[in-house]
Design a protein around this motif. Sequence first.
Motif, PDB file in Angstrom:
ATOM      1  N   SER A  64      42.195  28.895  39.916  1.00  0.00           N
ATOM      2  CA  SER A  64      43.229  28.002  40.142  1.00  0.00           C
ATOM      3  C   SER A  64      42.638  26.528  39.896  1.00  0.00           C
ATOM      4  O   SER A  64      43.351  25.383  40.178  1.00  0.00           O
ATOM      5  N   LEU A  65      41.315  26.363  39.690  1.00  0.00           N
ATOM      6  CA  LEU A  65      40.749  25.205  39.557  1.00  0.00           C
ATOM      7  C   LEU A  65      41.331  24.374  38.430  1.00  0.00           C
ATOM      8  O   LEU A  65      41.784  24.867  37.188  1.00  0.00           O
ATOM      9  N   PRO A  66      41.758  23.037  38.422  1.00  0.00           N
ATOM     10  CA  PRO A  66      42.394  22.179  37.743  1.00  0.00           C
ATOM     11  C   PRO A  66      41.483  22.147  36.209  1.00  0.00           C
ATOM     12  O   PRO A  66      40.236  22.553  36.337  1.00  0.00           O
ATOM     13  N   THR A  67      42.125  21.831  35.245  1.00  0.00           N
ATOM     14  CA  THR A  67      41.399  22.177  33.830  1.00  0.00           C
ATOM     15  C   THR A  67      40.446  21.048  33.682  1.00  0.00           C
ATOM     16  O   THR A  67      39.323  21.106  32.870  1.00  0.00           O
ATOM     17  N   ASP A  68      40.348  19.906  34.688  1.00  0.00           N
ATOM     18  CA  ASP A  68      39.384  18.881  34.326  1.00  0.00           C
ATOM     19  C   ASP A  68      38.304  19.119  35.349  1.00  0.00           C
ATOM     20  O   ASP A  68      37.634  17.938  35.623  1.00  0.00           O
ATOM     21  N   THR A  69      38.122  20.237  35.992  1.00  0.00           N
ATOM     22  CA  THR A  69      37.097  20.127  37.413  1.00  0.00           C
ATOM     23  C   THR A  69      36.511  21.489  36.790  1.00  0.00           C
ATOM     24  O   THR A  69      37.093  22.697  36.575  1.00  0.00           O
ATOM     25  N   THR A  70      35.098  21.408  36.927  1.00  0.00           N
ATOM     26  CA  THR A  70      34.354  22.520  36.502  1.00  0.00           C
ATOM     27  C   THR A  70      33.039  22.704  37.678  1.00  0.00           C
ATOM     28  O   THR A  70      33.064  21.756  38.287  1.00  0.00           O
ATOM     29  N   ILE A  71      32.427  23.949  37.527  1.00  0.00           N
ATOM     30  CA  ILE A  71      31.430  24.165  38.435  1.00  0.00           C
ATOM     31  C   ILE A  71      30.012  24.292  37.549  1.00  0.00           C
ATOM     32  O   ILE A  71      30.332  25.195  36.764  1.00  0.00           O
ATOM     33  N   HIS A  73      37.153  22.148  49.192  1.00  0.00           N
ATOM     34  CA  HIS A  73      38.113  21.832  49.974  1.00  0.00           C
ATOM     35  C   HIS A  73      37.381  21.203  51.259  1.00  0.00           C
ATOM     36  O   HIS A  73      38.071  20.738  52.305  1.00  0.00           O
ATOM     37  N   ALA A  74      35.984  20.978  51.359  1.00  0.00           N
ATOM     38  CA  ALA A  74      35.368  20.499  52.611  1.00  0.00           C
ATOM     39  C   ALA A  74      35.803  18.927  52.789  1.00  0.00           C
ATOM     40  O   ALA A  74      36.010  18.200  51.890  1.00  0.00           O
ATOM     41  N   PRO A  75      36.183  18.848  53.938  1.00  0.00           N
ATOM     42  CA  PRO A  75      36.644  17.315  54.394  1.00  0.00           C
ATOM     43  C   PRO A  75      35.511  16.605  54.725  1.00  0.00           C
ATOM     44  O   PRO A  75      34.218  17.033  54.682  1.00  0.00           O
ATOM     45  N   PRO A  76      35.535  15.011  54.813  1.00  0.00           N
ATOM     46  CA  PRO A  76      34.722  14.137  55.096  1.00  0.00           C
ATOM     47  C   PRO A  76      33.801  14.575  56.362  1.00  0.00           C
ATOM     48  O   PRO A  76      34.720  14.897  57.385  1.00  0.00           O
ATOM     49  N   LYS A  84      39.888  33.165  44.116  1.00  0.00           N
ATOM     50  CA  LYS A  84      41.043  32.509  44.363  1.00  0.00           C
ATOM     51  C   LYS A  84      41.010  31.050  43.803  1.00  0.00           C
ATOM     52  O   LYS A  84      41.909  30.480  42.953  1.00  0.00           O
ATOM     53  N   LEU A  85      39.894  30.597  44.429  1.00  0.00           N
ATOM     54  CA  LEU A  85      39.774  28.884  43.915  1.00  0.00           C
ATOM     55  C   LEU A  85      39.371  28.983  42.600  1.00  0.00           C
ATOM     56  O   LEU A  85      40.014  27.993  41.850  1.00  0.00           O
TER      57      LEU A  85
END
Length: 376
Positions: free
Chosen positions: A75-82, A210-213, A71-72
């Motif tokens: 749905s990742l934005p186009t400017d974000t990669t792993i 989605h990890a919070p600080p 799911k993640l």
Amino acid sequence: MERDELIAYYALYLTEGIGAKGLMKLYEYAGSSQKAYSLSKEQVKKIDGFGVITAESFISSRDANLQTSRKLIESLPTDTTIITYYDNDYPVALKNIYSSPALLFVQGERSLLHAVKNIAVVGTRKMTDYGKRATEEFGEYCAKHAITITSGLASGVDTCAHHAVFNAGGTTIAVLGSGINHIYPASNKSFANKLVESGRGIIVSELPYHAPPDAKNFPWRNRIVSGLSKAVVVIESEEKGGSMITASIALDQNKDIFALPGDISRATSRGTNMLIRESRAKLFRSAEDVLNDLGWLDVSAHKRESRKKPTPERKDLSLFEGKIVGILDDAAEPLHIDTIAERADLEVQVLLVQLLELEFRDLVRQLGGKYFTTIF
């Protein structure tokens, strides 16, 4: 890494309790992340570091983790990669550090991860005017010499360093202690967006999207900050500040460390002064010194630039600074530090800090034998 393989890889990463090392052991044992999902509990238990509890956790959560991962990633934005540890564009510099990240979420111009001329700048969140001035001048100088600055986007010195190099037209890498979808502090969100959109900045995190600080993540992420860099500059830090942890990590990574000296009575200078005193860091006197030590300074070009440099303005001097400059001006010749201390009625240690700050501002020059003179 192909899409289905990446989905399985990130799902493995989400398994509670296995960490980066466990993920890599699973991957290498099975030969791929997808094949790891066909392992039985008995097979997982045979892998070094995997006990009964970890094996059971892996088996019981893998279907749910796979769904979350799919799911993640879809749905990742186009400017974000792993980028995974096994991808060709994973930074070689990070493969040479202790506990290399298993993956990196990257937002922005990913080629910056391979910048050869890269310096980390770290420091306190309680930055003083002195630290701010030093950071801004260093960032501007690095931008002029095509040096990338890496830091942690935290309040204070980190944010100041990112802004300084970026505003001067340079490039910068921000390594987060939270998921890449959680810019912290929130006040930096618009700036982070600007970095990504400009093509001159990059946001990086090894944590789940989605990890919070979380306070425990910030010291640990600094192994990435120093790992990507050739050297680390510590601007201001208390004796037990996060920047001191970064300095220790950088020493373990065999990085060059530079520390800005400061007032001995100022808490935010005690850490940097201690690093210098214990010979764990070189004295940071100017950006030129750092680049010269790293072999990145074009000496002939620097000399031409220095000849064009206007005489520094003598304004905004403190009471002590004005007194010291006046004594040196009146002498019309270099004075020994003991003579200056006597005439200024200051302890030598206190005087030395004031002289170093005046040197940093190009108002005073130190000569051999602890003699000093003003610059006209």
